[in-house]
Design a protein around this motif. Structure first.
Motif, short mmCIF file in Angstrom:
data_model
loop_
_atom_site.label_atom_id
_atom_site.label_comp_id
_atom_site.label_asym_id
_atom_site.label_seq_id
_atom_site.Cartn_x
_atom_site.Cartn_y
_atom_site.Cartn_z
N TRP A 72 -1.80 0.07 -4.61
CA TRP A 72 -1.65 -0.99 -3.77
C TRP A 72 -1.18 -2.09 -5.17
N PHE A 100 0.50 -1.35 0.43
CA PHE A 100 0.31 0.39 -0.06
C PHE A 100 0.19 1.70 0.00
N HIS A 111 -7.67 4.96 -0.56
CA HIS A 111 -6.03 6.02 -0.94
C HIS A 111 -6.55 7.01 -1.16
N THR A 122 -3.02 6.52 2.68
CA THR A 122 -3.77 4.94 2.50
C THR A 122 -4.77 4.33 4.13
N LYS A 170 -7.82 2.84 -9.20
CA LYS A 170 -8.16 4.04 -9.11
C LYS A 170 -7.05 4.96 -9.71
N ASN A 220 -2.99 1.54 -11.03
CA ASN A 220 -2.86 3.38 -10.34
C ASN A 220 -1.68 2.05 -9.00
N PHE A 223 -11.07 -3.62 -2.51
CA PHE A 223 -9.14 -1.57 -2.21
C PHE A 223 -9.78 -0.89 -2.87
N ASP A 224 -9.83 0.32 -2.20
CA ASP A 224 -10.49 1.73 -3.06
C ASP A 224 -11.81 1.58 -2.76
N SER A 260 -4.51 -1.51 -7.94
CA SER A 260 -5.60 -0.30 -7.82
C SER A 260 -5.76 -0.01 -9.21
#
Length: 328
Positions: A178, A100, A250, A104, A125, A175, A243-244, A123
């Motif tokens: 992570w 990470f 993040h 975050t 994102k 991205n 995640f996200d 990620s």
């Protein structure tokens, strides 16, 4: 399944973010049984010692169970600090890992997740930041095709055909906030080789591309494809909304966190940072002081409808600046 978490520790902004990350990890995931590893860069590629100095942030990290591991920058260092996440992998112990960025917060119990570490992912994102296509070409498809070929891959195996040819979302792009894998050494080798190829010996179609700060994000898809992974939920070993989503956020900067994060993120963050032993350390970093403890967060949050945010992050930043609520 037990796995290790990797973050980068460095003096300055990252030492404060690392302390906040650890606090939210212990609050949001009390059953996490792996090691929290804070990797610190070293070596002559830094003009001065970049490690977290002795002091309240380091002490809090130790109190929260973090382990400090040094690694030597051989290829990037101060000239490209984003390269830390590539080179730190070489210092990790064997076994599954989850990286990470320090900016975050953890908002859910990681021990309950089902992650297939043998199918790496990262990620989504991200925005359309790399590569930049000139009106006279080469086009997106040609650039990504040439990069995958240079790494022994096939572009066709990475394309998301829900999107048209030459739409940026069709191509594998992450991205690097992570990512995870089963073997940190194998991931390090693939990630580093891809980054050095793009930087030092790119195919002609990518020669003119700007690499700072995008090099890690340009190389990550090549490494993940090489290691048999893909997008979350589409070849990568984790669901799309973990995640996200349900378990981490993040944030990058405090104003963006309060402007854009879902309610459950804010609630978890405020609970994690309420204890006095946490507060007395975090408030030493002015953005945390102003946004977590002095009300700027609520002011930033009131400016935006999380169900109808501007499509471009720059528009969010601009409004925060106009309201005197932008702080890095």
């Amino acid at each position: 399944m037990s796995f290790n978490i990797l973050i980068i520790g460095q003096k300055g902004r990252l030492q404060h973010e690392a302390a906040l990350f650890a606090a939210t990890l212990r609050h949001g995931s009390p059953r996490f049984s792996g090691r929290l590893i804070v990797a610190e860069p070293t070596g002559p590629l830094w003009p001065e010692d970049p490690r977290i100095p002795t002091g309240p942030q380091r002490s809090l990290l130790e109190e929260l169970g973090a382990e400090f591991i040094p690694f030597e920058n051989r290829h990037f260092g101060a000239a490209y600090p984003h390269g830390n996440k590539i080179e730190a992998l070489a210092a990790l112990p064997a076994g599954p890992f989850l990286f990470f960025d320090t900016d975050t917060v953890i908002t859910g119990e990681l021990a309950e997740l089902e992650i297939d570490f043998a199918r790496p992912s990262a990620s989504m994102k991200r925005e359309n930041t790399w590569p930049r296509v000139d009106i006279y070409g080469p086009d997106l498809r040609e650039i990504w095709r040439d990069l995958h070929i240079r790494r022994g891959g096939r572009l066709e195996d990475t394309e998301d055909r829900d999107w048209p040819v030459n739409h940026w979302r069709r191509y594998l792009y992450f991205n690097a906030g992570w990512f995870f894998g089963a073997d940190p050494r194998a991931f390090h080798a693939a990630f580093l080789d891809a980054a050095l190829m793009i930087r030092d010996d790119p195919p002609p179609s990518a020669v003119a591309q700007e690499l700072d700060p995008w090099l890690d994000q340009a190389a990550l898809p090549l490494a993940i494809h090489e290691l048999g992974g893909g997008r979350p939920g589409k070849g990568g070993g984790v669901a799309t909304d973990v995640f996200d989503g349900s378990h981490s956020f993040h944030y990058r900067y405090m104003p963006l966190l309060y402007a854009t994060a879902p309610d459950h993120v804010i609630e978890s963050l405020q609970s994690a940072t309420a204890p006095n032993r946490i507060k007395k350390v975090l408030k030493r970093h002015e953005p945390f002081l102003r946004f977590l403890y002095q009300g700027k967060g609520e002011r930033a949050r009131a400016l935006f409808d999380r169900e109808n945010l501007p499509k471009r992050e720059q528009a969010i930043r601009n409004r925060l600046r106009r309201e005197n609520l932008w702080q890095r």
